[in-house]
Scaffold this motif. Structure first.
Motif, PDB file in Angstrom:
ATOM      1  N   GLY A 289       0.817  -1.212   0.000  1.00 58.25           N
ATOM      2  CA  GLY A 289       0.000   0.000   0.000  1.00 58.25           C
ATOM      3  C   GLY A 289       0.848   1.257   0.000  1.00 58.25           C
ATOM      4  N   ARG A 290       1.921   1.238   0.791  1.00 60.67           N
ATOM      5  CA  ARG A 290       2.802   2.404   0.836  1.00 60.67           C
ATOM      6  C   ARG A 290       3.536   2.602  -0.497  1.00 60.67           C
ATOM      7  NH1 ARG A 290       5.753   1.922   6.798  1.00 60.67           N
ATOM      8  NH2 ARG A 290       3.919   2.490   8.055  1.00 60.67           N
ATOM      9  N   ILE A 291       3.976   1.503  -1.072  1.00 60.99           N
ATOM     10  CA  ILE A 291       4.674   1.604  -2.361  1.00 60.99           C
ATOM     11  C   ILE A 291       3.734   2.147  -3.428  1.00 60.99           C
ATOM     12  CG2 ILE A 291       5.739   0.260  -4.214  1.00 60.99           C
ATOM     13  CD1 ILE A 291       6.861  -1.590  -2.047  1.00 60.99           C
ATOM     14  N   THR A 292       2.512   1.620  -3.476  1.00 61.70           N
ATOM     15  CA  THR A 292       1.528   2.087  -4.455  1.00 61.70           C
ATOM     16  C   THR A 292       1.244   3.568  -4.281  1.00 61.70           C
ATOM     17  OG1 THR A 292       0.501  -0.101  -4.541  1.00 61.70           O
ATOM     18  CG2 THR A 292      -0.802   1.751  -5.354  1.00 61.70           C
ATOM     19  N   ALA A 293       1.078   4.001  -3.026  1.00 60.38           N
ATOM     20  CA  ALA A 293       0.805   5.411  -2.756  1.00 60.38           C
ATOM     21  C   ALA A 293       1.970   6.294  -3.198  1.00 60.38           C
ATOM     22  CB  ALA A 293       0.524   5.607  -1.266  1.00 60.38           C
ATOM     23  N   ALA A 294       3.196   5.825  -2.943  1.00 60.11           N
ATOM     24  CA  ALA A 294       4.369   6.611  -3.331  1.00 60.11           C
ATOM     25  C   ALA A 294       4.475   6.731  -4.851  1.00 60.11           C
ATOM     26  CB  ALA A 294       5.632   5.969  -2.757  1.00 60.11           C
ATOM     27  N   VAL A 295       4.233   5.625  -5.552  1.00 61.98           N
ATOM     28  CA  VAL A 295       4.320   5.641  -7.013  1.00 61.98           C
ATOM     29  C   VAL A 295       3.246   6.555  -7.609  1.00 61.98           C
ATOM     30  CG1 VAL A 295       4.063   4.255  -9.103  1.00 61.98           C
ATOM     31  CG2 VAL A 295       5.398   3.374  -7.184  1.00 61.98           C
ATOM     32  N   VAL A 296       2.005   6.386  -7.130  1.00 62.85           N
ATOM     33  CA  VAL A 296       0.904   7.224  -7.634  1.00 62.85           C
ATOM     34  C   VAL A 296       1.182   8.695  -7.349  1.00 62.85           C
ATOM     35  CG1 VAL A 296      -1.538   7.785  -7.353  1.00 62.85           C
ATOM     36  CG2 VAL A 296      -0.818   5.391  -7.507  1.00 62.85           C
ATOM     37  N   GLY A 297       1.705   8.984  -6.146  1.00 66.19           N
ATOM     38  CA  GLY A 297       2.016  10.366  -5.792  1.00 66.19           C
ATOM     39  C   GLY A 297       3.075  10.962  -6.701  1.00 66.19           C
ATOM     40  N   ALA A 298       4.134  10.180  -6.975  1.00 65.63           N
ATOM     41  CA  ALA A 298       5.202  10.671  -7.849  1.00 65.63           C
ATOM     42  C   ALA A 298       4.684  10.938  -9.254  1.00 65.63           C
ATOM     43  CB  ALA A 298       6.346   9.655  -7.887  1.00 65.63           C
ATOM     44  N   VAL A 299       3.840  10.020  -9.773  1.00 62.42           N
ATOM     45  CA  VAL A 299       3.260  10.201 -11.106  1.00 62.42           C
ATOM     46  C   VAL A 299       2.402  11.456 -11.153  1.00 62.42           C
ATOM     47  CG1 VAL A 299       1.661   9.225 -12.790  1.00 62.42           C
ATOM     48  CG2 VAL A 299       3.370   7.761 -11.713  1.00 62.42           C
TER      49      VAL A 299
ATOM     50  N   VAL B 156       2.621  14.149  -9.244  1.00 59.68           N
ATOM     51  CA  VAL B 156       3.460  15.350  -9.147  1.00 59.68           C
ATOM     52  C   VAL B 156       4.100  15.670 -10.501  1.00 59.68           C
ATOM     53  CG1 VAL B 156       5.585  16.273  -8.155  1.00 59.68           C
ATOM     54  CG2 VAL B 156       3.911  15.145  -6.688  1.00 59.68           C
ATOM     55  N   VAL B 157       4.686  14.636 -11.137  1.00 58.12           N
ATOM     56  CA  VAL B 157       5.307  14.861 -12.442  1.00 58.12           C
ATOM     57  C   VAL B 157       4.257  15.299 -13.462  1.00 58.12           C
ATOM     58  CG1 VAL B 157       6.515  13.756 -14.362  1.00 58.12           C
ATOM     59  CG2 VAL B 157       7.197  13.257 -12.013  1.00 58.12           C
ATOM     60  N   GLY B 158       3.083  14.644 -13.436  1.00 59.69           N
ATOM     61  CA  GLY B 158       2.005  15.010 -14.352  1.00 59.69           C
ATOM     62  C   GLY B 158       1.569  16.456 -14.156  1.00 59.69           C
ATOM     63  N   LEU B 159       1.472  16.883 -12.901  1.00 64.34           N
ATOM     64  CA  LEU B 159       1.074  18.260 -12.611  1.00 64.34           C
ATOM     65  C   LEU B 159       2.123  19.246 -13.118  1.00 64.34           C
ATOM     66  CD1 LEU B 159      -0.932  20.174 -11.209  1.00 64.34           C
ATOM     67  CD2 LEU B 159       0.389  19.864  -9.092  1.00 64.34           C
TER      68      LEU B 159
ATOM     69  N   VAL C 195       1.690  19.409 -16.929  1.00 69.14           N
ATOM     70  CA  VAL C 195       0.471  20.113 -17.329  1.00 69.14           C
ATOM     71  C   VAL C 195       0.599  21.621 -17.114  1.00 69.14           C
ATOM     72  CG1 VAL C 195      -1.980  20.436 -16.763  1.00 69.14           C
ATOM     73  CG2 VAL C 195      -1.045  18.132 -17.007  1.00 69.14           C
ATOM     74  N   THR C 196       1.232  22.021 -16.009  1.00 70.86           N
ATOM     75  CA  THR C 196       1.372  23.444 -15.715  1.00 70.86           C
ATOM     76  C   THR C 196       2.527  24.103 -16.472  1.00 70.86           C
ATOM     77  OG1 THR C 196       2.738  22.912 -13.783  1.00 70.86           O
ATOM     78  CG2 THR C 196       0.358  23.196 -13.434  1.00 70.86           C
ATOM     79  N   GLY C 197       3.271  23.318 -17.225  1.00 74.89           N
ATOM     80  CA  GLY C 197       4.366  23.863 -18.019  1.00 74.89           C
ATOM     81  C   GLY C 197       5.667  24.041 -17.283  1.00 74.89           C
ATOM     82  N   VAL C 198       5.716  23.656 -16.000  1.00 74.42           N
ATOM     83  CA  VAL C 198       6.955  23.779 -15.236  1.00 74.42           C
ATOM     84  C   VAL C 198       8.008  22.802 -15.749  1.00 74.42           C
ATOM     85  CG1 VAL C 198       7.995  23.549 -12.934  1.00 74.42           C
ATOM     86  CG2 VAL C 198       5.712  24.577 -13.197  1.00 74.42           C
ATOM     87  N   LEU C 199       7.551  21.607 -16.143  1.00 73.74           N
ATOM     88  CA  LEU C 199       8.449  20.562 -16.616  1.00 73.74           C
ATOM     89  C   LEU C 199       7.984  20.105 -17.995  1.00 73.74           C
ATOM     90  CD1 LEU C 199      10.894  18.864 -15.548  1.00 73.74           C
ATOM     91  CD2 LEU C 199       9.236  17.120 -14.877  1.00 73.74           C
ATOM     92  N   GLY C 200       8.793  20.364 -19.023  1.00 74.06           N
ATOM     93  CA  GLY C 200       8.446  19.948 -20.372  1.00 74.06           C
ATOM     94  C   GLY C 200       8.867  18.519 -20.646  1.00 74.06           C
ATOM     95  N   ALA C 201       8.625  18.072 -21.862  1.00 73.71           N
ATOM     96  CA  ALA C 201       8.959  16.692 -22.234  1.00 73.71           C
ATOM     97  C   ALA C 201      10.450  16.435 -22.090  1.00 73.71           C
ATOM     98  CB  ALA C 201       8.493  16.412 -23.658  1.00 73.71           C
ATOM     99  N   GLU C 202      11.277  17.400 -22.506  1.00 73.03           N
ATOM    100  CA  GLU C 202      12.726  17.213 -22.365  1.00 73.03           C
ATOM    101  C   GLU C 202      13.132  17.194 -20.902  1.00 73.03           C
ATOM    102  OE1 GLU C 202      15.252  19.698 -24.626  1.00 73.03           O
ATOM    103  OE2 GLU C 202      14.580  18.901 -26.567  1.00 73.03           O
ATOM    104  N   GLY C 203      12.423  17.946 -20.070  1.00 72.37           N
ATOM    105  CA  GLY C 203      12.699  17.932 -18.635  1.00 72.37           C
ATOM    106  C   GLY C 203      12.423  16.571 -18.027  1.00 72.37           C
ATOM    107  N   VAL C 204      11.331  15.930 -18.466  1.00 76.01           N
ATOM    108  CA  VAL C 204      11.014  14.585 -17.985  1.00 76.01           C
ATOM    109  C   VAL C 204      12.112  13.611 -18.404  1.00 76.01           C
ATOM    110  CG1 VAL C 204       9.387  12.668 -18.155  1.00 76.01           C
ATOM    111  CG2 VAL C 204       8.528  15.013 -17.968  1.00 76.01           C
TER     112      VAL C 204
END
Length: 491
Positions: free
Chosen positions: A227-237, A239-242, A245-254
Motif C-alpha cells: 500500500g505504501r509503495i503504491t501510494a508513493a508511485v501514484v504520488g510521484a506520477v 506530481v510529475v504530471g502536474l 500540465v502546468t508547463g513547469v516541466l516539459g517533455a525534455e525535462g522529464v
C-alpha cells in the motif's frame, strides 16, 4: 503456477539441457519479437512526416525519447525483481509482465497519436520490468551454480532472444514502413500473445525454479508495504504530471529527470546490497567486484543501444539501403545484429566449452567487449566522412555490426550468467534487475548524448564515443586480475 513449486526441475530434455530451457527459449523469443519489432519502427514513426502517416516530431527529440524509453524499460527491472523476490516469485512475474507488454502493444496499434504512444510505452515499461529480469533468473534456477552447462545454457537462451530480434524488424518493419505503422505495432502484440501461450503450455517443465519468492514479505506486512509503495508511485506520477500540465516541466525535462534517475538508482542499489545484514562477507566482496563490470556494461550499452536511435537515423539518411541488388526499408538494418548472433553464438558457446578453465576470466571478457564496440563506432566514424548528402555503401553497416556483435557475445550472455553467480541469495532477482540497470544507465546517458548527433557531425560523434569505449576497455583488461580476486571463486 504456484503448483509447480514442489516439483523438482527436470534436468534433461532439451539438447542435453533442462527441459524448461525450451519453454523459456521460445517465450523470450516471442517477447523479444514484440520488443524489437516495435522498436525497429518507433523512431521513424515519431520523426517522419505526417504525410507518411507518422507524427512529424523533431528528430533529436524523437531519438532522445526512444533512448529514454529503453532506459525506463530496464530501470523497471529493479521493481520487477523486488516483486518477484518478495511477493510473486519469478515464474508468476514473467506471466503477468507478458500480459502488460501485450496490452501496451495493442494500445500502440490504435491510431490515437502521441497519447497512444505514451500510454503504450508505459504499459510496456511496466510489463518488461516484471518479465525481463525474472525470466533470466528462472533460467539460472534450472542449473546448479557450478553446473558446467550454465554458460552454454545462457548462450542458447540468448540465441532465442536474437532469433526473435531477427524476425521482428522484417515483419514489423515491413508492415509499418510499407503499409501502416499501426499494423507493425499490432504484429508486435501478436508476438507477445504467442509467447504467453508457449509459457502457459510449458510452465510445468520449469519445476521449482523461481516458483516462489526467496525472501517473501511476512503475510501481516504485505498489505501495508504494498500500500505504501503504491501510494508513493501514484504520488510521484501525479506530481510529475502536474508539473508537465502546468508547463513547469516539459517533455525534455522529464527525459532529463529519468536520465538522472538511471544513474542514481544503481548507485543507491549497490549501497543497499553492500550494507545489508543479509549480505554475507563473501557475497559483499562479490558485489564490490560487480561494480566495475556494471560500469563496463553501461558503457557498452550506451553505444550498442543506439541501433534504434542514432544508427537507425544514420541508416535512414546516410546509407544506401540496398545490397546484392535488393532494396529494403531502413528498419531491416536492425535485423543484421540478431542474424549475426544466431550465426556466431554457437561458435562462442563451443569456444567457452573447449577452453574450459583456460578461457579468459569475466572481467577480461568485458574489457574485450568494450574494445570491440569502440572499434565498431570508429568504423562508423570512417563511413561518415565526406559529403553528408552522399550515401555510403551498405557493407559498412554489415562490417560494423559484425565487430559489435562479437563484442556483445563477450559481454551480454556472459553478464547474465555471472550476475546469477555473484548475486547475494537475499537479492537474487533484484541483482538481475541491477544487471539490466546497466542498460538503463547506458541508455539514460544516451538519451542526452544522442541529441548532439546530426548528419554533419557524424565523424566527431562516432569518434569520441568509440575512443571512450576503447579507453575503458583497456583499463578493464589491465585490472582484470584484481577484479577476479574479489569475485571469490566465481569465474
Amino acid at each position: 503456477m504456484s503448483a509447480t513449486s514442489a516439483v523438482p526441475t527436470p534436468q534433461r530434455g532439451f539438447f542435453g539441457h533442462p527441459r524448461g530451457l525450451s519453454t523459456l527459449f521460445f517465450t523470450e523469443l516471442w517477447e523479444r519479437f514484440s520488443y524489437y519489432g516495435m522498436k525497429a519502427i518507433l523512431a521513424y514513426y515519431l520523426y517522419r512526416s505526417t504525410a507518411e502517416g507518422a507524427l512529424g516530431l523533431d528528430r533529436s527529440f524523437a531519438l532522445s525519447l526512444v533512448a529514454i524509453y529503453g532506459a525506463s524499460v530496464y530501470m523497471s527491472g529493479v521493481a520487477g525483481g523486488w516483486l518477484a523476490d518478495r511477493v510473486l516469485g519469478g515464474q508468476r512475474a514473467v506471466f503477468h509482465g507478458g500480459l502488460l507488454i501485450m496490452f501496451g502493444h495493442i494500445v500502440l496499434a490504435l491510431p490515437i497519436g502521441l497519447a497512444g504512444v505514451y500510454a503504450g510505452l508505459v504499459l510496456i515499461v511496466l510489463g518488461t520490468g516484471l518479465l525481463k529480469p525474472n525470466i533470466s533468473t528462472v533460467v539460472g534456477g534450472l542449473y546448479d551454480r557450478q553446473d558446467p552447462r550454465r554458460d552454454s545454457g545462457f548462450t542458447i537462451f540468448y540465441m532465442g532472444i536474437n532469433l526473435g530480434g531477427f524476425l521482428a524488424p522484417l515483419v514489423c518493419g515491413f508492415l509499418g514502413e510499407e503499409y501502416d505503422w499501426h499494423l507493425g505495432f499490432g504484429a508486435a502484440a501478436v508476438g507477445m500473445a504467442l509467447g504467453l501461450v508457449v509459457y502457459r503450455i510449458g510452465v510445468r517443465g520449469l519445476g521449482d525454479s523461481a516458483a516462489t519468492p526467496p525472501n517473501p514479505l511476512p503475510a501481516g506486512e504485505r498489505g501495508r508495504v504494498l500500500g505504501r509503495i503504491t501510494a508513493a508511485v501514484v504520488g510521484a506520477v501525479l506530481v510529475v504530471g502536474l508539473l508537465v500540465v502546468t508547463g513547469v516541466l516539459g517533455a525534455e525535462g522529464v527525459i532529463n529527470l529519468i536520465s538522472l534517475l538511471s544513474v542514481l538508482l544503481p548507485v543507491g542499489y549497490f549501497a543497499v546490497m553492500i550494507r545489508s545484514p543479509r549480505t554475507t562477507p563473501v557475497e559483499r566482496s562479490r558485489v564490490i567486484a560487480y561494480i566495475p563490470l556494471f560500469i563496463a556494461a553501461a558503457m557498452f550499452w550506451l553505444l550498442f543501444e543506439q541501433s534504434a536511435t542514432v544508427i537507425a537515423a544514420f541508416a535512414d539518411t546516410r546509407v544506401d539501403n540496398s545490397f546484392l541488388g535488393l532494396s529494403f526499408p531502413p528498419s531491416f538494418v536492425q535485423s543484421i545484429n540478431p542474424v549475426m548472433i544466431i550465426a556466431i553464438a554457437p561458435l562462442f558457446a563451443l569456444l567457452w566449452v573447449r577452453l574450459g578453465n583456460r578461457q579468459p576470466v569475466t572481467p577480461r571478457k568485458f574489457g574485450f567487449s568494450l574494445l570491440l564496440v569502440g572499434l565498431s563506432f570508429l568504423l562508423l566514424m570512417v563511413a561518415g566522412q565526406g559529403d553528408p548528402a552522399v550515401r555510403v555503401g551498405f557493407l559498412w553497416l554489415i562490417v560494423m555490426y559484425l565487430v559489435m556483435t562479437c563484442g556483445e557475445l563477450m559481454l551480454s550472455p556472459v553478464g547474465l550468467s555471472v550476475t546469477t553467480k555473484l548475486a547475494p541469495r537475499a537479492f537474487a532477482s533484484q541483482t538481475m534487475g541491477l544487471w539490466f540497470l546497466a542498460a538503463a544507465a547506458g541508455q539514460g546517458v544516451g538519451a542526452i548524448v544522442v541529441r548532439s548527433y546530426s548528419d554533419e557531425n557524424a565523424v566527431t560523434y562516432f569518434g569520441v564515443l568509440g575512443g571512450l569505449a576503447i579507453a575503458l576497455g583497456v583499463a578493464l583488461v589491465l585490472g582484470a586480475k584484481s577484479i577476479h580476486g574479489l569475485m571469490r571463486g566465481v569465474d
